[in-house]
Design an enzyme around this catalytic site. Structure first.
Site, short mmCIF file in Angstrom:
data_model
loop_
_atom_site.label_atom_id
_atom_site.label_comp_id
_atom_site.label_asym_id
_atom_site.label_seq_id
_atom_site.Cartn_x
_atom_site.Cartn_y
_atom_site.Cartn_z
N SER A 9 0.86 -1.20 0.00
CA SER A 9 0.00 0.00 0.00
C SER A 9 0.89 1.24 0.00
O SER A 9 1.65 1.45 0.95
CB SER A 9 -0.86 0.02 1.27
OG SER A 9 -1.33 1.34 1.49
N HIS A 34 -1.34 -1.15 -4.13
CA HIS A 34 -2.62 -0.82 -3.49
C HIS A 34 -2.66 0.68 -3.23
O HIS A 34 -1.76 1.23 -2.56
CB HIS A 34 -2.71 -1.59 -2.16
CG HIS A 34 -4.01 -1.45 -1.43
ND1 HIS A 34 -5.15 -2.15 -1.76
CD2 HIS A 34 -4.33 -0.70 -0.36
CE1 HIS A 34 -6.12 -1.82 -0.91
NE2 HIS A 34 -5.64 -0.95 -0.06
N ASP A 36 -4.55 3.66 -1.57
CA ASP A 36 -5.55 4.01 -0.55
C ASP A 36 -6.02 5.45 -0.76
O ASP A 36 -5.33 6.40 -0.40
CB ASP A 36 -4.94 3.86 0.85
CG ASP A 36 -4.84 2.42 1.26
OD1 ASP A 36 -3.77 1.99 1.72
OD2 ASP A 36 -5.84 1.70 1.10
N MET A 38 -8.35 8.44 0.07
CA MET A 38 -9.14 8.90 1.22
C MET A 38 -9.59 10.34 1.01
O MET A 38 -8.79 11.19 0.59
CB MET A 38 -8.27 8.82 2.48
CG MET A 38 -7.78 7.41 2.76
SD MET A 38 -6.70 7.40 4.21
CE MET A 38 -6.28 5.66 4.23
N HIS A 67 -8.40 1.39 -3.75
CA HIS A 67 -9.29 1.22 -2.58
C HIS A 67 -9.88 2.59 -2.25
O HIS A 67 -9.17 3.45 -1.72
CB HIS A 67 -8.44 0.67 -1.42
CG HIS A 67 -9.19 0.52 -0.14
ND1 HIS A 67 -8.55 0.27 1.05
CD2 HIS A 67 -10.51 0.57 0.16
CE1 HIS A 67 -9.44 0.17 2.02
NE2 HIS A 67 -10.63 0.35 1.50
N MET A 69 -11.80 4.96 -0.14
CA MET A 69 -12.38 5.23 1.17
C MET A 69 -12.95 6.66 1.10
O MET A 69 -12.36 7.63 1.60
CB MET A 69 -11.32 5.11 2.27
CG MET A 69 -10.92 3.66 2.54
SD MET A 69 -9.36 3.50 3.40
CE MET A 69 -8.24 3.57 2.01
N MET A 141 -11.41 -5.45 5.72
CA MET A 141 -10.58 -4.50 6.47
C MET A 141 -10.28 -5.12 7.83
O MET A 141 -11.20 -5.42 8.59
CB MET A 141 -11.33 -3.18 6.64
CG MET A 141 -11.47 -2.35 5.39
SD MET A 141 -9.90 -2.01 4.59
CE MET A 141 -9.11 -1.04 5.85
N GLY A 146 -8.42 4.30 7.35
CA GLY A 146 -8.02 5.70 7.57
C GLY A 146 -6.52 5.88 7.71
O GLY A 146 -5.99 6.92 7.29
N PHE A 147 -5.85 4.86 8.26
CA PHE A 147 -4.42 5.06 8.51
C PHE A 147 -3.65 3.75 8.35
O PHE A 147 -4.18 2.67 8.63
CB PHE A 147 -4.19 5.59 9.94
CG PHE A 147 -4.81 6.95 10.15
CD1 PHE A 147 -6.13 7.05 10.57
CD2 PHE A 147 -4.10 8.10 9.85
CE1 PHE A 147 -6.74 8.29 10.72
CE2 PHE A 147 -4.70 9.36 10.00
CZ PHE A 147 -6.03 9.45 10.44
N GLY A 148 -2.39 3.86 7.94
CA GLY A 148 -1.51 2.69 7.95
C GLY A 148 -0.93 2.54 9.36
O GLY A 148 -1.14 3.39 10.23
N GLY A 149 -0.23 1.44 9.57
CA GLY A 149 0.50 1.24 10.83
C GLY A 149 -0.34 0.84 12.02
O GLY A 149 0.13 0.86 13.15
N ASP A 179 -6.70 -6.43 4.45
CA ASP A 179 -6.07 -5.11 4.41
C ASP A 179 -6.02 -4.45 5.78
O ASP A 179 -7.05 -4.08 6.33
CB ASP A 179 -6.90 -4.23 3.44
CG ASP A 179 -6.30 -2.88 3.22
OD1 ASP A 179 -6.96 -2.06 2.56
OD2 ASP A 179 -5.19 -2.63 3.70
N GLY A 180 -4.79 -4.39 6.31
CA GLY A 180 -4.63 -3.66 7.57
C GLY A 180 -3.90 -4.47 8.62
O GLY A 180 -4.42 -5.49 9.08
N GLY A 181 -2.71 -4.03 8.97
CA GLY A 181 -1.94 -4.70 10.02
C GLY A 181 -1.40 -6.05 9.63
O GLY A 181 -1.10 -6.90 10.46
N GLY A 201 1.19 -2.29 4.17
CA GLY A 201 1.73 -0.93 4.03
C GLY A 201 3.00 -0.80 4.86
O GLY A 201 4.12 -0.97 4.37
N SER A 202 2.82 -0.59 6.15
CA SER A 202 3.97 -0.32 7.03
C SER A 202 4.94 -1.50 7.09
O SER A 202 6.16 -1.31 7.12
CB SER A 202 3.49 0.05 8.43
OG SER A 202 2.53 -0.90 8.87
C1 DX5 Z 1 -6.13 1.70 5.83
C2 DX5 Z 1 -5.73 1.23 4.43
C3 DX5 Z 1 -4.73 0.12 4.46
C4 DX5 Z 1 -3.42 0.52 5.15
C5 DX5 Z 1 -2.50 -0.69 5.21
O1 DX5 Z 1 -7.24 2.55 5.73
O2 DX5 Z 1 -6.86 0.78 3.73
O3 DX5 Z 1 -4.46 -0.29 3.11
O4 DX5 Z 1 -2.79 1.53 4.40
O5 DX5 Z 1 -1.36 -0.27 5.96
P1 DX5 Z 1 -0.79 -1.25 7.10
O6 DX5 Z 1 -0.37 -2.51 6.36
O7 DX5 Z 1 0.39 -0.50 7.67
O8 DX5 Z 1 -1.90 -1.51 8.06
ZN ZN Z 2 -6.41 -0.15 1.76
#
Ligand code: DX5
Ligand code: ZN
Length: 219
Positions: A9, A34, A36, A38, A67, A69, A141, A146-149, A179-181, A201-202
């Protein structure tokens, strides 16, 4: 043997060194990117528009997994199609009724672009059942959008297990994307539960060695 796709991402990439970051993930074998998107309204964060997709496409020929959002996805479909999105995923929760969602699904398909529907952690997979046969992928999800990490929400495992069971029972072909963590401590269980695409992502963009990080997700 089904292929598991890793989708970095770019929200977590360094935009100062974006070209280097993308060269690294490309060299590391990533085939999907990917995006994101927003709008600062559907989620409390603003990221980027279709222009990022167009500029990245000039150098790398990756699968563009968008994606959205955003509160009003219809406003953005055409610009992402023009920017060469390969798949566009909208959130179930962006719509006030199922008819509007189905119309957007058909709009995306009318451009010959693959369509996905994402659900937030608290949304049940049952809401998808009326139209799931008409979509190419379901995005689960595993963090609040909303956020990575953020930390992986472990209740996501059961959702994916139930979704895979439903897919098998109905002999459907949609892909399951998580998707996420996601990182190398949960990726193997996610793959065993039926996930086809892992968004990271992170975990990838904070890794000193991206190639090793991507390899560890699947080995
Ligand atoms: C969150 C995004 C995810 C996020 C993934 O709203 O949809 O794609 O960026 O980042 P990590 O892998 O760090 O959770
Ligand atoms: Zn995403």
């Amino acid at each position: 043997m089904k292929e598991i796709l890793i989708a970095p991402s770019i929200l977590s990439a360094s935009f100062t060194y974006l070209e280097n970051e993308l060269d690294e993930v490309f060299k590391a074998g990533a085939k999907v990117l990917h995006y994101d998107v927003m709008d600062g309204h559907f989620v409390n964060n603003i990221s980027f528009g279709s222009h990022i997709l167009s500029t990245i496409n000039t150098k790398h020929n990756l699968i563009n997994d968008v994606h959205l959002m955003v509160t009003d996805p219809n406003k953005y479909i055409e610009s992402f199609v023009k920017a060469k999105a390969d798949s566009i995923t909208v959130h179930y929760e962006s719509f006030s009724n199922e008819i509007d969602l189905i119309n957007t699904i058909n709009l995306i398909k009318s451009y010959g672009v693959k369509v996905g529907v994402a659900i937030k952690p608290k949304t049940k997979i049952d809401v998808l059942f009326n139209f799931i046969k008409d979509i190419n992928l379901v995005l689960i999800m595993s963090v609040e959008p909303g956020f990575g990490g953020q930390k992986f929400i472990t209740e996501s495992y059961k959702k994916i297990e139930d979704l895979q069971a439903f897919r098998k029972k109905k002999n459907l072909k949609f892909l399951i994307e998580v998707d996420g963590g996601v990182n190398d401590s949960n990726s193997h269980k996610l793959i065993n539960l039926g996930c086809d695409i892992l968004v990271c992502g992170s975990y990838i963009f904070n890794a000193a060695n991206k190639e090793e990080a991507i390899r560890k997700l699947k080995e």
